[in-house]
Design an enzyme around this catalytic site. Structure first.
Site, short mmCIF file in Angstrom:
data_model
loop_
_atom_site.label_atom_id
_atom_site.label_comp_id
_atom_site.label_asym_id
_atom_site.label_seq_id
_atom_site.Cartn_x
_atom_site.Cartn_y
_atom_site.Cartn_z
N ASP A 171 118.42 42.27 -42.22
CA ASP A 171 118.84 40.89 -41.96
C ASP A 171 119.86 40.65 -43.04
O ASP A 171 119.50 40.46 -44.21
CB ASP A 171 117.65 39.93 -42.10
CG ASP A 171 118.08 38.50 -41.78
OD1 ASP A 171 119.18 38.11 -42.21
OD2 ASP A 171 117.33 37.79 -41.10
N HIS A 172 121.14 40.71 -42.69
CA HIS A 172 122.14 40.76 -43.76
C HIS A 172 122.15 39.49 -44.61
O HIS A 172 122.66 39.49 -45.72
CB HIS A 172 123.52 41.12 -43.21
CG HIS A 172 124.24 39.99 -42.54
ND1 HIS A 172 123.93 39.60 -41.27
CD2 HIS A 172 125.22 39.17 -42.97
CE1 HIS A 172 124.71 38.59 -40.94
NE2 HIS A 172 125.50 38.30 -41.95
N HIS A 232 118.07 35.01 -39.40
CA HIS A 232 118.69 34.45 -40.61
C HIS A 232 118.14 33.07 -41.00
O HIS A 232 117.81 32.82 -42.16
CB HIS A 232 120.20 34.34 -40.45
CG HIS A 232 120.86 35.57 -39.91
ND1 HIS A 232 120.48 36.84 -40.27
CD2 HIS A 232 121.88 35.74 -39.02
CE1 HIS A 232 121.25 37.73 -39.65
NE2 HIS A 232 122.09 37.08 -38.87
C1 BG6 Z 1 125.24 37.95 -37.20
C2 BG6 Z 1 125.39 37.37 -35.83
O1 BG6 Z 1 123.93 38.39 -37.41
O2 BG6 Z 1 125.56 36.96 -38.17
C3 BG6 Z 1 126.79 36.85 -35.62
O3 BG6 Z 1 125.10 38.36 -34.86
C4 BG6 Z 1 127.17 35.89 -36.71
O4 BG6 Z 1 126.92 36.23 -34.35
C5 BG6 Z 1 126.89 36.48 -38.09
O5 BG6 Z 1 128.56 35.62 -36.58
C6 BG6 Z 1 127.09 35.45 -39.17
O6 BG6 Z 1 127.02 36.07 -40.41
P1 BG6 Z 1 127.81 35.55 -41.66
O7 BG6 Z 1 127.45 36.47 -42.77
O8 BG6 Z 1 129.27 35.59 -41.30
O9 BG6 Z 1 127.35 34.13 -41.88
#
Ligand code: BG6
Length: 502
Positions: free
Chosen positions: A182-183, A245
């Site tokens: 989960d980045h 997230h």
């Molecule tokens: C991803 C989603 O997990 O997170 C994307 O699949 C989204 O749709 C992205 O744009 C958002 O990540 P960040 O780091 O740009 O807020």
């Protein structure tokens, strides 16, 4: 095992010709190598369907680093790229895995990687199970070193499918060998939530329903679905952002202090939050959740089309590109404190912010204005990483009456020279090589979060949606404002440069 030994490994990237590898993985490996966080004894096998050669992959890696790594090269790019090898593979074909097996063994010897293998699945999730089975059957996971599996979301599309996938993976990998990305958990300020809460005597005593009135978490994007219409239309914002997230951020904000900072202790506190989170019944969904889909509008001065006009999106799609929700955590600490979340595409700004609103004082001695100015703690995750505390102080005037004015105590992590916080993927890859599962999601978390969002999904799938219902370039549909206003609150602004108090 020491860190140096752990970072000796072969990294096998499935989906090496794809977008994630290009934008995130190659630049992250490069930065780790430049920072000497991975040993010189590493090799990367890029796996893909296309018939590429080692040279083609190496050129591709160099281009991707030039385009996406935001630091000037401090190691020889050619030397670095020589650690990359390409293996063309058809995911269903046994022989392809046998070739991969020989290449792994060969590189194990060449780089002395002690048999450590990291398999990174950066590709469509419908192949996760098949690949894991082949890795076991063809002997790739039978190694003297460690073996780890890194997988990208989505982990299933509901609780049942996630459970099935998990059972499949567990035939090859133990739970502690599965690293579910989960980045958001790799982001500097998301990791900082824990530290801000548990390393400051001034916050923890106030961190409860006696002093906090509500918490707002916004993750807004100005882009639309771009080229991802195919995936996104089946997913929608609830599955794409909320189940993972958004709920992870809620858990970090709401959990009890762990007794130690071990992955197990932290996880068990997060799990208690998900267990205490009120499970909304299908018929209650409209009371707690709002969905939206963007129509045409403006983005940075340009006219942009609506979601239904995006490539690979059906013209009558009822997929939501926006979700707002009210979450309640039924435990002693949080009873009565709503956690409001909202996330969506094609909104007014790209920003991720957490706003903790404190309750008003029992009596306002300086009450002279209609404007409500509660104390706020703002944690900015994107674009500027930092924290801001909104307080009230005396306004310097010659007036007879003491007047208050809002002031801010501000700390911006990445605004200071020389501080270049590592990218989320860089941290996560490093943690995985060190065997640290703290910032990855455990199956128990995945299973509980699916169970929390599934009733919402089911209700929405059964009921009609009047889409599009928000204009591109705005902060979402008016129902999202009503959701919070009916409780007597309002969404605090999140756009950079915009004042919280107008
Ligand atoms: C991803 C989603 O997990 O997170 C994307 O699949 C989204 O749709 C992205 O744009 C958002 O990540 P960040 O780091 O740009 O807020």
């Amino acid at each position: 095992m020491n860190k140096e030994n752990n970072s000796k490994a072969i990294i096998v990237i499935f989906g090496a010709t794809g977008d994630l590898a290009k934008r995130k993985l190659f630049p992250s490996i490069y930065r780790l190598a430049a920072a000497q966080k991975i040993s010189k004894d590493f090799a990367v096998i890029g796996v893909g369907r296309r018939p590429w050669s080692n040279e083609k992959l190496r050129d591709h890696v160099i281009t991707s680093i030039n385009e996406h790594a935001d630091q000037s090269p401090s190691i020889d790019m050619n030397e670095f790229s020589e650690h990359f090898y390409y293996q063309s593979l058809d995911v269903e074909n046994v022989e392809s895995y046998q070739e991969l097996y020989s290449l792994c063994n060969q590189l194990d010897d060449l780089y002395q990687t002690n048999g450590n293998r990291l398999f990174y699945l950066a590709m469509a999730p419908n192949f996760f199970g098949v690949i894991a089975n082949h890795l076991r059957n063809e002997g790739l996971t039978n190694t003297v070193g460690w073996k780890r599996l890194v997988i990208e979301k989505p982990f299933g599309h509901n609780f049942e499918s996630a459970k099935e996938l998990n059972e499949q993976l567990r035939q090859t990998f133990r739970e502690d060998e599965i690293y579910r990305i989960d980045h958001y958990l790799g982001k500097e300020m998301v990791q900082n939530i824990e530290v801000i809460r548990f390393a400051n005597a001034i916050f923890e005593p106030l961190w409860n329903n006696r002093y906090i009135s509500n918490i707002q978490i916004t993750s807004s994007e100005s882009l639309g679905v771009e080229e991802r219409g195919n995936y996104y239309d089946k997913s929608g914002a609830l599955r794409d952002m909320v189940q993972n997230h958004m709920l992870q951020m809620v858990a970090l904000l709401a959990m009890e202090p762990p007794s130690r900072l071990t992955p197990d202790d932290i996880r068990s506190e997060k799990i208690k939050v998900f267990r205490a989170m009120r499970q909304v019944k299908e018929e209650e969904v409209p009371e707690y959740f709002v969905r939206g889909q963007y129509g045409e509008g403006e983005n940075s001065g340009n006219r942009v089309s609506g979601y239904r006009q995006e490539p690979n999106v059906p013209t009558d799609s009822i997929t939501e590109t926006f979700v707002a929700g009210k979450l309640l955590i039924d435990n002693f600490r949080w009873a009565g404190v709503p956690f409001y979340i909202r996330t969506g595409k094609r909104m007014a700004a790209k920003a991720t912010k957490i706003i903790v609103e404190f309750k008003d004082l029992p009596m306002d001695l300086y009450y002279q204005t209609e404007i409500k100015r509660p104390n706020l703690l703002v944690i900015t995750i994107h674009p500027d990483e930092g924290i801001t505390l909104h307080l009230n102080a005396k306004e310097s005037t010659n007036s007879q009456r003491v007047q208050t004015t809002p002031i801010k105590l501000d700390y911006c992590v990445n605004c200071h020279d020389g501080i270049n916080t590592p990218e989320a993927y860089e941290r996560l890859l490093y943690d995985c090589m060190q065997g640290d599962t703290t910032y990855f999601t455990h199956w128990d978390e995945v299973s509980l979060t699916w169970q929390l969002v599934d009733p919402v999904r089911t209700y929405w799938d059964k009921s009609k949606a009047e889409f599009p219902n928000y204009t591109s370039g705005t902060m979402g549909p008016k129902e999202a404002y009503e959701l919070i206003e009916k409780d007597g609150y309002t969404w605090w602004p999140i756009r950079s440069g915009e004042k919280v108090y107008e």
